[in-house]
Design a protein around this motif. Structure first.
Motif, mmCIF file in Angstrom:
data_model
loop_
_atom_site.group_PDB
_atom_site.id
_atom_site.type_symbol
_atom_site.label_atom_id
_atom_site.label_comp_id
_atom_site.label_asym_id
_atom_site.label_seq_id
_atom_site.Cartn_x
_atom_site.Cartn_y
_atom_site.Cartn_z
ATOM 1 N N GLU A 1 0.786 -1.161 -0.053
ATOM 2 C CA GLU A 1 0.161 -0.150 0.010
ATOM 3 C C GLU A 1 0.577 1.243 -0.108
ATOM 4 O O GLU A 1 1.894 1.302 0.291
ATOM 5 C CB GLU A 1 -0.861 0.107 1.210
ATOM 6 C CG GLU A 1 -1.757 -1.300 1.162
ATOM 7 C CD GLU A 1 -2.007 -1.539 2.839
ATOM 8 O OE1 GLU A 1 -3.089 -2.421 3.055
ATOM 9 O OE2 GLU A 1 -1.450 -1.115 3.561
ATOM 10 N N ARG B 1 -5.580 9.967 -2.387
ATOM 11 C CA ARG B 1 -5.628 8.513 -3.064
ATOM 12 C C ARG B 1 -4.531 7.453 -2.795
ATOM 13 O O ARG B 1 -3.459 7.600 -2.643
ATOM 14 C CB ARG B 1 -5.285 8.830 -4.580
ATOM 15 C CG ARG B 1 -5.523 7.682 -5.536
ATOM 16 C CD ARG B 1 -5.474 7.799 -6.936
ATOM 17 N NE ARG B 1 -4.198 7.609 -7.473
ATOM 18 C CZ ARG B 1 -3.704 7.206 -8.471
ATOM 19 N NH1 ARG B 1 -4.897 7.264 -9.614
ATOM 20 N NH2 ARG B 1 -2.489 7.129 -8.894
ATOM 21 N N THR C 1 -2.794 -3.285 -9.616
ATOM 22 C CA THR C 1 -2.866 -2.183 -8.679
ATOM 23 C C THR C 1 -4.527 -1.578 -8.611
ATOM 24 O O THR C 1 -5.218 -1.555 -9.441
ATOM 25 C CB THR C 1 -2.165 -0.969 -9.042
ATOM 26 O OG1 THR C 1 -0.743 -1.434 -8.913
ATOM 27 C CG2 THR C 1 -2.346 0.125 -7.991
ATOM 28 N N GLN D 1 -9.897 6.350 -4.350
ATOM 29 C CA GLN D 1 -9.679 7.989 -4.551
ATOM 30 C C GLN D 1 -10.820 8.427 -3.297
ATOM 31 O O GLN D 1 -11.882 7.843 -3.510
ATOM 32 C CB GLN D 1 -10.170 8.328 -5.583
ATOM 33 C CG GLN D 1 -10.397 9.924 -5.975
ATOM 34 C CD GLN D 1 -8.853 10.547 -5.608
ATOM 35 O OE1 GLN D 1 -7.986 10.184 -6.325
ATOM 36 N NE2 GLN D 1 -8.942 11.899 -4.941
ATOM 37 N N ARG E 1 -9.397 0.069 -10.488
ATOM 38 C CA ARG E 1 -8.160 -0.770 -10.579
ATOM 39 C C ARG E 1 -7.503 -0.751 -11.990
ATOM 40 O O ARG E 1 -8.241 -0.435 -12.978
ATOM 41 C CB ARG E 1 -8.526 -2.213 -10.057
ATOM 42 C CG ARG E 1 -9.480 -3.063 -11.066
ATOM 43 C CD ARG E 1 -9.832 -4.323 -10.570
ATOM 44 N NE ARG E 1 -8.656 -5.221 -10.253
ATOM 45 C CZ ARG E 1 -8.574 -6.656 -9.549
ATOM 46 N NH1 ARG E 1 -9.964 -6.709 -8.930
ATOM 47 N NH2 ARG E 1 -7.821 -7.146 -9.632
ATOM 48 N N ASP E 2 -6.143 -1.113 -11.935
ATOM 49 C CA ASP E 2 -5.568 -1.321 -13.276
ATOM 50 C C ASP E 2 -4.903 -2.411 -13.296
ATOM 51 O O ASP E 2 -3.970 -3.015 -12.475
ATOM 52 C CB ASP E 2 -4.300 -0.169 -13.439
ATOM 53 C CG ASP E 2 -3.755 -0.072 -14.533
ATOM 54 O OD1 ASP E 2 -3.761 -1.190 -15.465
ATOM 55 O OD2 ASP E 2 -3.180 1.060 -14.975
ATOM 56 N N CYS F 1 -5.387 -2.729 2.622
ATOM 57 C CA CYS F 1 -5.727 -3.165 1.330
ATOM 58 C C CYS F 1 -6.111 -4.740 1.526
ATOM 59 O O CYS F 1 -5.420 -5.398 2.667
ATOM 60 C CB CYS F 1 -4.622 -3.099 0.468
ATOM 61 S SG CYS F 1 -5.049 -3.790 -1.276
ATOM 62 N N GLY G 1 0.217 5.766 -0.201
ATOM 63 C CA GLY G 1 -0.672 7.025 -0.329
ATOM 64 C C GLY G 1 -1.460 7.751 0.943
ATOM 65 O O GLY G 1 -1.964 8.652 0.755
ATOM 66 N N TYR H 1 -7.039 1.315 -6.562
ATOM 67 C CA TYR H 1 -6.985 2.624 -6.135
ATOM 68 C C TYR H 1 -8.157 2.912 -5.178
ATOM 69 O O TYR H 1 -9.237 2.293 -5.593
ATOM 70 C CB TYR H 1 -6.827 3.710 -7.120
ATOM 71 C CG TYR H 1 -5.563 3.278 -8.065
ATOM 72 C CD1 TYR H 1 -5.753 2.517 -9.272
ATOM 73 C CD2 TYR H 1 -4.202 3.734 -7.989
ATOM 74 C CE1 TYR H 1 -4.809 2.548 -10.066
ATOM 75 C CE2 TYR H 1 -3.295 3.438 -8.613
ATOM 76 C CZ TYR H 1 -3.580 3.030 -9.833
ATOM 77 O OH TYR H 1 -2.372 2.596 -10.665
ATOM 78 N N SER I 1 -3.111 3.531 -2.892
ATOM 79 C CA SER I 1 -2.926 2.645 -3.875
ATOM 80 C C SER I 1 -2.389 1.443 -3.200
ATOM 81 O O SER I 1 -1.872 1.434 -2.214
ATOM 82 C CB SER I 1 -1.760 3.167 -4.675
ATOM 83 O OG SER I 1 -1.990 4.285 -5.619
ATOM 84 N N CYS I 2 -2.684 0.078 -3.882
ATOM 85 C CA CYS I 2 -2.426 -0.972 -3.208
ATOM 86 C C CYS I 2 -2.031 -1.891 -4.676
ATOM 87 O O CYS I 2 -2.816 -2.162 -5.439
ATOM 88 C CB CYS I 2 -3.572 -1.793 -2.619
ATOM 89 S SG CYS I 2 -3.261 -3.391 -2.198
ATOM 90 N N GLU I 3 -0.767 -2.415 -4.523
ATOM 91 C CA GLU I 3 -0.248 -3.174 -5.776
ATOM 92 C C GLU I 3 0.064 -4.647 -5.147
ATOM 93 O O GLU I 3 0.408 -4.982 -4.110
ATOM 94 C CB GLU I 3 1.065 -2.614 -6.033
ATOM 95 C CG GLU I 3 1.730 -3.395 -7.083
ATOM 96 C CD GLU I 3 3.019 -2.804 -7.590
ATOM 97 O OE1 GLU I 3 3.888 -2.124 -7.301
ATOM 98 O OE2 GLU I 3 3.691 -3.710 -8.569
#
Length: 119
Positions: free
Chosen positions: A6, A19, A76, A80, A70-71, A94, A8, A78, A21-23
Motif C-alpha cells: 500500500e 488517493r 493495482t 480515491q 483498478r488497473d 488493502c 498514499g 486505487y 494505492s495497493c499493488e
C-alpha cells in the motif's frame, strides 16, 4: 504467498482528498478492496472491486465521496477519497480474496496505511 503493498496515506485537512494505492506484485487477484480500522473500533469494510471492475461495492458512509478503481496491467487497486471527514481517520488496509462480507474471512491483507484528518 500474496503480497499487497500500500501507499498514499498521510495527513490532510477535512474536506481534502487522498488517493490510496495497493499493488499486488506479479498477481492479478479477483476481489480487491479496502477496509479501515479506527482506534478502539472494529475493522470495517470500505470498498471492493471485482477483477473486471464491473462489480463494485462501497460502504454507505463513503458513497458519493470515495471511488474504487483498478488497473490490472499494473496489478493495482486505487481508492480515491474526496471530501474527507474527521470520521474517516483510520488505518486503511488493502484486502484481497473471494470473501469481503466480513473482515475475518478476508484472505490477504496489506500492512496498512495511516490516514489522518485535521479539522
Amino acid at each position: 504467498q500474496v503480497q499487497l503493498v500500500e501507499s498514499g496515506g498521510g495527513l490532510v485537512q477535512a474536506g481534502g482528498s487522498l488517493r490510496l494505492s495497493c499493488e499486488a506484485p506479479g498477481r492479478t487477484l479477483n476481489n480487491m478492496g479496502w477496509f479501515r480500522q479506527a482506534p478502539g473500533k472494529e475493522r470495517e469494510f470500505v470498498a471492493r472491486i471485482s477483477w473486471s471492475g464491473g462489480d463494485r461495492d462501497l460502504a454507505d458512509s463513503v458513497k458519493g465521496r470515495f471511488t474504487i478503481s483498478r488497473d490490472n496491467a499494473k496489478n493495482t487497486v486505487y481508492l480515491q477519497m474526496d471530501g474527507l471527514k474527521p470520521e474517516d481517520m483510520a488505518i486503511y488496509y488493502c484486502a484481497a480474496g473471494l470473501y469481503f462480507t466480513d473482515y475475518r474471512h478476508v484472505a490477504y491483507w496489506g500492512q496498512g496505511t495511516q490516514v489522518t484528518i485535521s479539522s
